[in-house]
Design a protein around this motif. Structure first.
Motif, PDB file in Angstrom:
ATOM      1  N   ARG A  88      45.563  52.250  95.362  1.00 35.40           N
ATOM      2  CA  ARG A  88      44.402  52.911  94.185  1.00 35.40           C
ATOM      3  C   ARG A  88      42.927  52.779  94.576  1.00 35.40           C
ATOM      4  NH1 ARG A  88      44.090  55.807  91.121  1.00 35.40           N
ATOM      5  NH2 ARG A  88      43.630  54.873  88.858  1.00 35.40           N
ATOM      6  N   THR A 124      41.392  53.807  97.107  1.00 36.18           N
ATOM      7  CA  THR A 124      41.795  54.363  98.826  1.00 36.18           C
ATOM      8  C   THR A 124      41.973  55.984  98.225  1.00 36.18           C
ATOM      9  OG1 THR A 124      43.199  53.100 100.113  1.00 36.18           O
ATOM     10  CG2 THR A 124      40.995  52.549  99.705  1.00 36.18           C
ATOM     11  N   SER A 149      42.772  56.929  95.094  1.00 36.30           N
ATOM     12  CA  SER A 149      42.139  56.738  93.838  1.00 36.30           C
ATOM     13  C   SER A 149      42.610  58.062  92.709  1.00 36.30           C
ATOM     14  CB  SER A 149      40.942  56.826  94.076  1.00 36.30           C
ATOM     15  OG  SER A 149      40.306  57.682  95.129  1.00 36.30           O
ATOM     16  N   SER A 150      41.552  58.116  91.871  1.00 36.84           N
ATOM     17  CA  SER A 150      41.710  58.713  91.203  1.00 36.84           C
ATOM     18  C   SER A 150      40.663  60.503  91.744  1.00 36.84           C
ATOM     19  CB  SER A 150      41.395  58.799  89.840  1.00 36.84           C
ATOM     20  OG  SER A 150      42.279  57.888  88.902  1.00 36.84           O
ATOM     21  N   GLU A 151      39.634  59.944  92.445  1.00 32.60           N
ATOM     22  CA  GLU A 151      38.646  61.203  92.622  1.00 32.60           C
ATOM     23  C   GLU A 151      39.244  61.554  94.239  1.00 32.60           C
ATOM     24  OE1 GLU A 151      36.759  57.899  90.304  1.00 32.60           O
ATOM     25  OE2 GLU A 151      38.177  57.752  92.132  1.00 32.60           O
ATOM     26  N   ALA A 152      40.575  60.837  95.144  1.00 35.83           N
ATOM     27  CA  ALA A 152      40.561  61.170  96.421  1.00 35.83           C
ATOM     28  C   ALA A 152      41.835  62.043  96.084  1.00 35.83           C
ATOM     29  CB  ALA A 152      41.204  59.968  97.030  1.00 35.83           C
ATOM     30  N   HIS A 191      42.009  64.038  93.097  1.00 35.09           N
ATOM     31  CA  HIS A 191      41.242  65.526  92.369  1.00 35.09           C
ATOM     32  C   HIS A 191      40.974  65.955  93.376  1.00 35.09           C
ATOM     33  CE1 HIS A 191      42.570  65.325  88.397  1.00 35.09           C
ATOM     34  NE2 HIS A 191      42.399  63.399  88.499  1.00 35.09           N
ATOM     35  N   ARG A 192      40.603  65.812  95.183  1.00 35.47           N
ATOM     36  CA  ARG A 192      39.262  66.173  96.349  1.00 35.47           C
ATOM     37  C   ARG A 192      40.775  67.106  96.137  1.00 35.47           C
ATOM     38  NH1 ARG A 192      36.068  61.487  97.054  1.00 35.47           N
ATOM     39  NH2 ARG A 192      38.204  60.900  98.155  1.00 35.47           N
ATOM     40  N   HIS A 193      42.227  66.333  96.679  1.00 36.96           N
ATOM     41  CA  HIS A 193      43.849  66.976  97.301  1.00 36.96           C
ATOM     42  C   HIS A 193      43.433  68.589  96.043  1.00 36.96           C
ATOM     43  CE1 HIS A 193      44.505  64.579 100.140  1.00 36.96           C
ATOM     44  NE2 HIS A 193      44.287  63.827  99.573  1.00 36.96           N
ATOM     45  N   SER A 197      46.731  68.796  86.832  1.00 36.73           N
ATOM     46  CA  SER A 197      45.516  67.120  86.910  1.00 36.73           C
ATOM     47  C   SER A 197      45.717  66.336  85.921  1.00 36.73           C
ATOM     48  CB  SER A 197      44.693  68.043  87.042  1.00 36.73           C
ATOM     49  OG  SER A 197      44.521  68.996  87.902  1.00 36.73           O
ATOM     50  N   ASP A 241      46.575  62.677  85.622  1.00 37.72           N
ATOM     51  CA  ASP A 241      45.720  60.796  85.237  1.00 37.72           C
ATOM     52  C   ASP A 241      46.289  60.193  84.193  1.00 37.72           C
ATOM     53  OD1 ASP A 241      43.382  62.776  86.290  1.00 37.72           O
ATOM     54  OD2 ASP A 241      42.791  63.613  84.907  1.00 37.72           O
TER      55      ASP A 241
END
Length: 613
Positions: A548, A550, A553-556, A558-560, A594, A598
């Motif tokens: 979580r 690395t 993570s939510s950011e990782a 959502h980048r995908h 998305s 979350d």
């Protein structure tokens, strides 16, 4: 070859490439059954393996002598051969010695034999592609040699009865042109081919922000052979690629990359009856052998999958699952993917707008290889005990699975993916290994399974299956790889189009709840014992916390999602038979996906980080 009705003992017989040393290499205690063959490798490795002996000398491609000597010193058989040609056999057939059209190691020589090597290769003036107007095709022998050129236009291999090429061919329709050179007293030359697809003028202005693939089967009815309970052999086709690069859209009237000859068949099980098919795609040479090629930046390989995201209205679930698995379970947790626009035709006539099959996902096919599943090679001759341990690529799937064996305790049907057809010793070894592994899982005295499995990989696989809440996870499409001297890994992961809230029931589509708790013991093998082992529950929660921070993570994540959304944002309008996909904007579905992720992350955080499971 032992052509007698009696078993022949070979101990004391000699093989040599030096007349002065007839016993340069001697057979050990070995026999050949009546009317049977023994294949010996002149490899300079000096191995006396029971099934695949290797001599202590090599043969020269420049030509030399080879002799077989009986124990009393008499030359039993000898062969002098001239300079050899790459990938062309030389030997005796029908009482004649010469170059053989078809190599048959381990079997009788029954092919065409000629005194001379193959005729020279041919050069074709046009590589093939999409035709909006007629094209002229010239055919010449490389180096300007005097040859007779024969050709076909029906996809068959030219023979000595095929039409003779005398002047450039005018190509004004969908056509597979194949040609080869013929010279007296020599084998026919290698086959060369150019594959043309006639296109309707309406397609001249067709553009897409996605790369465009065109598949033409020249009348081969690929879609008719869809039933997974029956044979689905590869059928001949051609593949054209129109890349979209540097902000420039792909266009059917420019920048074509023809891949020549390919093989294709319908793939999948539950998806096989759908109107829009999934396909296995194999890049080939003119002898229908695998040919490695780079396709849309994916590492060079020969085998790919064309996946139709029919039931996934976001279009990205499979691509997203593989993108996450690749980084969260390296090196082979997921496969690489690229979105494409596909035109598919098997009518062999002019390509039309109606042949647009909409958006597909080009995927790497799961197979052994340095850039795929990096396990050791294991060919059909490997029988040495120290080499039998790997590498194996296997699959546990739902029916009809084509299972190769069933495990003793869990009764799981296991199918060989690599090697596809193991020899009896290999098959026996890996089945015994699985039986011993399952016995260890059931033994109260065994608590450390690291001898058998990569426990870290199994924990990551479990966490990802739960994060995706994949209804096909655990119970089917479970690939297993075992390298030589290494434990079992549950990878690569596969089949995510029903994951991420796209399941058929409210329970399975909810972002809350453990998916594995909905499964019976039969559908959820091995993992309960693994997770119940000492320290595994604690490590499971620790691993979730690490991921979580690395790769998960939510950011990782959502980048995908953002990257995949950008890839399909400007896709062409959907085809009329896509069903629900015609009424739902993929971008709207991606927003819902998305939000689901979350909520799923929040629920799993609560279960694994805030309190014990």
């Amino acid at each position: 070859y032992n052509g007698t009705p009696e078993t022949v003992q070979l101990e004391g017989w000699g093989l040599s490439d030096d007349r002065r040393k007839p016993f340069q290499w001697r057979f050990d205690r070995r026999e050949i059954a009546p009317y049977s063959y023994l294949l010996v490798f002149a490899s300079d490795k000096d191995r006396h393996s029971r099934h695949a002996p290797h001599t202590n000398f090599k043969l020269s491609k420049g030509g030399e002598w080879l002799g077989l000597t009986s124990p009393d010193g008499e030359t039993a058989s000898e062969l002098g051969f001239p300079a050899q040609v790459e990938d062309v056999a030389f030997g005796r057939a029908g009482g004649t010695t010469g170059f053989l059209a078809t190599p048959t190691p381990g079997g009788p020589n029954r092919s065409e034999v000629s005194a001379g090597p193959p005729a020279p290769p041919l050069s074709l003036s046009h590589p093939g592609g999409l035709l909006f107007e007629p094209a002229a095709l010239e055919i010449r022998a490389v180096g300007g040699a005097e040859v007779t050129i024969r050709y076909t236009t029906d996809g068959s291999i030219p023979n000595r009865e095929s039409p003779v090429y005398r002047e450039p061919l005018t190509v004004d329709r969908t056509l597979a042109v194949r040609a080869r050179a013929f010279v007296a007293d020599r084998l026919p030359g290698p086959v060369a081919g150019s594959y043309f697809v006639s296109a309707d003028s309406e397609l001249a202005d067709w553009e897409s922000k996605l790369p465009i693939l065109v598949v033409e089967t020249f009348g081969n009815p690929v879609n008719d052979a869809w039933d997974p309970r029956e044979a689905r052999p590869f059928q001949a086709a051609t593949l054209l690629l129109f890349p979209a690069e540097g902000g420039r859209p792909a266009a059917l009237n420019r920048d074509v990359l023809p891949f020549g000859r390919v093989g294709i068949h319908v793939r999948g099980q539950s998806s096989a009856p759908w109107p829009r098919k999934n396909y296995a795609l194999e890049i080939r040479d003119e002898r229908d052998r695998d040919r490695d090629a780079e396709v849309l930046g994916l590492p060079r390989e020969s085998d790919f999958v064309l996946h139709a995201p029919v039931i996934d209205r976001s279009l990205i679930r499979n691509a997203l699952g593989h993108a996450i698995a690749r980084v969260a379970m390296p090196p082979d947790g997921g496969v690489r993917t690229r979105f494409v626009e596909l035109f598919y035709s098997e009518h062999g006539a002019t390509l039309r707008p109606a042949d647009h099959a909409s958006v597909y996902l080009l995927m790497e096919r799961i197979k052994r290889g340095a850039e795929r599943v990096p396990i050791a090679k294991l060919n059909r001759f490997v029988v040495d005990p120290e080499q039998l341990d790997g590498g194996y690529l296997l699959k546990y799937d739902g029916p009809p699975s084509g299972a190769s064996f069933t495990t003793a305790a869990s009764k799981l049907p296991i199918e060989f993916v690599y090697p596809r057809e193991p020899n009896p010793k290999q098959a026996k070894h890996i089945k015994s290994w699985f039986d011993a592994f399952e016995a260890a899982l059931q033994s109260p005295d065994t608590t450390d399974y690291s001898r058998w499995i990569d426990t870290e990989a199994f924990l990551r696989h479990h966490l990802l299956t739960e994060l995706f809440k994949n209804p096909d996870g655990f119970r089917r499409s479970l690939y297993l790889s075992k390298d030589r001297g290494a434990p079992l890994r549950p990878s690569p992961m596969w089949d995510f189009d029903r994951a991420f809230g796209n399941a058929p029931t409210a329970t399975l589509s909810s972002p809350e709840g453990w998916y594995h708790e909905t499964l019976s013991a039969v559908r959820y093998p091995w993992f309960p014992a693994i997770l119940d082992a000492p320290g595994m529950s604690k490590r499971y929660r620790e691993l979730w916390r690490e991921l979580r921070g690395t790769q998960l993570s939510s950011e990782a994540i959502h980048r995908h999602i953002a990257s995949l959304q950008a890839e399909i944002e400007h896709r062409s309008p959907p085809r009329a038979d896509e069903g629900k996909a015609t009424t739902v904007d993929p971008l709207t579905e991606i927003s819902a996906l998305s939000r689901w992720i979350d909520l799923r992350l929040r629920w799993m955080d609560g279960e694994l980080l805030e309190h014990s499971k």
